[in-house]
Scaffold this motif. Structure first.
Motif, short mmCIF file in Angstrom:
data_model
loop_
_atom_site.label_atom_id
_atom_site.label_comp_id
_atom_site.label_asym_id
_atom_site.label_seq_id
_atom_site.Cartn_x
_atom_site.Cartn_y
_atom_site.Cartn_z
N LEU A 101 -35.84 16.49 6.17
CA LEU A 101 -36.47 15.25 5.70
C LEU A 101 -36.72 14.27 6.84
CD1 LEU A 101 -34.59 14.52 2.35
CD2 LEU A 101 -36.91 15.39 2.63
N VAL A 102 -35.87 14.32 7.86
CA VAL A 102 -35.98 13.36 8.96
C VAL A 102 -36.52 13.99 10.24
CG1 VAL A 102 -34.17 11.89 8.03
CG2 VAL A 102 -33.55 13.73 9.58
N LEU A 103 -36.47 15.30 10.33
CA LEU A 103 -37.02 15.97 11.51
C LEU A 103 -38.54 15.95 11.48
CD1 LEU A 103 -34.95 19.25 12.05
CD2 LEU A 103 -35.07 17.28 13.56
N PRO A 104 -39.19 15.74 12.62
CA PRO A 104 -40.64 15.94 12.66
C PRO A 104 -40.96 17.38 12.29
CG PRO A 104 -39.87 14.81 14.64
CD PRO A 104 -38.65 15.28 13.91
N PRO A 105 -41.97 17.62 11.46
CA PRO A 105 -42.28 19.00 11.05
C PRO A 105 -42.52 19.95 12.22
CG PRO A 105 -43.46 17.44 9.67
CD PRO A 105 -42.82 16.64 10.76
N VAL A 106 -43.07 19.43 13.32
CA VAL A 106 -43.30 20.29 14.48
C VAL A 106 -41.98 20.83 15.02
CG1 VAL A 106 -44.16 20.36 16.84
CG2 VAL A 106 -45.43 19.12 15.09
N VAL A 107 -40.94 20.00 15.00
CA VAL A 107 -39.62 20.45 15.44
C VAL A 107 -39.10 21.55 14.52
CG1 VAL A 107 -37.24 19.74 15.86
CG2 VAL A 107 -39.13 18.22 16.50
N GLY A 108 -39.32 21.37 13.23
CA GLY A 108 -38.93 22.42 12.29
C GLY A 108 -39.66 23.71 12.56
N THR A 214 -47.26 25.20 13.93
CA THR A 214 -46.39 25.59 15.04
C THR A 214 -45.84 27.00 14.85
OG1 THR A 214 -45.72 23.28 15.29
CG2 THR A 214 -44.35 24.93 16.38
N PHE A 215 -45.46 27.32 13.63
CA PHE A 215 -44.80 28.60 13.35
C PHE A 215 -45.78 29.67 12.90
CE2 PHE A 215 -41.97 31.08 10.29
CZ PHE A 215 -41.43 31.87 11.29
N ALA A 216 -46.89 29.27 12.25
CA ALA A 216 -47.80 30.26 11.68
C ALA A 216 -49.17 30.26 12.34
CB ALA A 216 -47.96 30.01 10.17
N GLY A 217 -49.50 29.23 13.12
CA GLY A 217 -50.81 29.20 13.74
C GLY A 217 -51.90 28.85 12.74
N SER A 218 -53.15 29.15 13.11
CA SER A 218 -54.29 28.79 12.27
C SER A 218 -55.28 29.93 12.26
CB SER A 218 -54.94 27.49 12.76
OG SER A 218 -56.04 27.15 11.97
N LEU A 219 -55.00 30.96 11.48
CA LEU A 219 -55.88 32.11 11.36
C LEU A 219 -56.57 32.04 10.01
CD1 LEU A 219 -53.38 34.85 12.68
CD2 LEU A 219 -55.14 33.62 13.97
N GLN A 220 -57.88 32.00 10.01
CA GLN A 220 -58.61 31.82 8.77
C GLN A 220 -58.33 32.97 7.80
OE1 GLN A 220 -62.84 31.34 9.24
NE2 GLN A 220 -63.14 30.67 7.13
N GLY A 221 -58.01 32.58 6.57
CA GLY A 221 -57.70 33.56 5.53
C GLY A 221 -56.28 34.09 5.58
N VAL A 222 -55.54 33.77 6.66
CA VAL A 222 -54.18 34.29 6.82
C VAL A 222 -53.16 33.15 6.85
CG1 VAL A 222 -52.63 35.69 8.24
CG2 VAL A 222 -55.05 36.29 8.05
N THR A 223 -53.39 32.17 7.71
CA THR A 223 -52.44 31.06 7.84
C THR A 223 -53.12 29.69 7.81
OG1 THR A 223 -52.53 31.03 10.25
CG2 THR A 223 -50.91 32.50 9.24
N ARG A 224 -54.44 29.64 7.75
CA ARG A 224 -55.14 28.35 7.80
C ARG A 224 -55.16 27.73 6.41
NH1 ARG A 224 -60.81 28.30 10.65
NH2 ARG A 224 -59.43 28.99 12.32
N THR A 225 -54.20 26.88 6.14
CA THR A 225 -54.13 26.17 4.87
C THR A 225 -55.09 24.98 4.88
OG1 THR A 225 -52.29 24.85 5.68
CG2 THR A 225 -51.75 26.86 4.47
N LEU A 226 -55.18 24.28 3.76
CA LEU A 226 -56.13 23.18 3.65
C LEU A 226 -55.87 22.05 4.65
CD1 LEU A 226 -58.59 22.94 1.89
CD2 LEU A 226 -57.28 21.59 0.26
#
Length: 276
Positions: A101-108, A214-226
């Motif tokens: 809740l307090v950690l920056p999501p990038v750190v997570g 950070t953990f999943a990247g940005s691959l269209q159709g695989v990890t690129r969420t909205l």
């Protein structure tokens, strides 16, 4: 008549509370109004139905639903154990659970990467077995679950602590087994809090960005969420980013409005038997 109406509406609020309350509402609502004003309504249907936006929306909804289920299966029992069990170092455990809740999501996201990555603590074992987690859809689900689960644990543990434990004690003295007491007594007592927590988990998972990229990247159709689609469009197509952002807002509002349990509505109910 007047006394009955007072009982129904509750105690009068101090007038000093209204000004900061309105300012707080404005701080939340006005940016959304600005987003709507900035949107080109004529091009909105074409932009939100583009292949990239549709694929990102479907991936976001699907992974958020799976993450919410994981929050229920893992966070629910964790909240019960923290509230009802005798856990050594409970405060330390609770602090660890609430840390996302307090950690920056990038750190997570970095923490997940160095745990499950190719050279991570557990990732080496998975890699040796031919299992790859980072930069896959599974990584999106894990990142969303990491940031969303504390919302369920906080609400559910609080509800369990404030719930009357006499019913559970009576059921136990009547010979009911622990699992029967939990299923037939404990769960119904905290069902509104459970439903509210799951809605918050889904909404948080739907809007997750930092840990995911950070953990999943940005691959269209695989990890690129909205949210990732919005981020990428903001660099090349501002109007498209605004339109997709509005789509994300509409979906989030619909989820919170439609899935919110009735038991979470704190509107005062009429007092039966009150004199009119």
């Amino acid at each position: 008549m007047t006394a009955a109406l007072r009982r129904r509406s509750g105690p009068a609020l101090p007038r000093l509370l209204w000004a900061p309350a309105v300012m707080g509402l404005a701080l939340v609502a006005l940016p959304l109004v600005g987003l709507v004003v900035r949107t080109d309504l004529a091009e909105l249907p074409a932009r939100v139905t583009s292949p990239g936006a549709v694929a990102a929306l479907w991936l976001s909804v699907r992974t958020a639903a799976i993450s919410t289920l994981l929050c229920l299966l893992l966070g629910g029992p964790l909240a019960v154990v923290l509230a009802r069990g005798r856990v050594p170092g409970r405060n330390v455990v609770r602090a660890l659970v609430l840390l996302p809740l307090v950690l920056p999501p990038v750190v997570g996201g970095l923490a997940l990467l160095y745990l499950l990555g190719r050279t991570g603590l557990a990732g080496q074992v998975f890699h040796a077995a031919g299992i790859r987690i980072p930069y896959t859809t599974a990584a999106v689900v894990l990142a969303q679950t990491f940031v969303a689960m504390p919302f369920l644990v906080v609400g559910l543990e609080g509800a369990l602590r404030t719930a009357n434990g006499r019913y559970e004690a009576v059921a136990a003295t009547l010979g009911a087994r622990p699992w029967t007491v939990f299923r037939r007594v404990t769960v119904p007592l905290v069902l509104p809090a459970l439903g509210s927590g799951l809605v918050l988990c889904f909404a948080r998972a739907l809007g997750e960005f930092g840990a995911t990229i950070t953990f999943a990247g940005s691959l269209q159709g695989v990890t690129r969420t909205l949210p990732l689609e919005v981020y990428l469009l903001a660099e090349t197509d501002v109007d498209g980013a605004v339109a997709v952002s509005l789509l994300l807002v509409v979906v989030a509002v619909a989820v919170v409005a439609l899935a919110r349990p009735r038991g979470c509505d704190d509107t005062p109910r009429p007092v039966h038997g009150a004199s009119s």
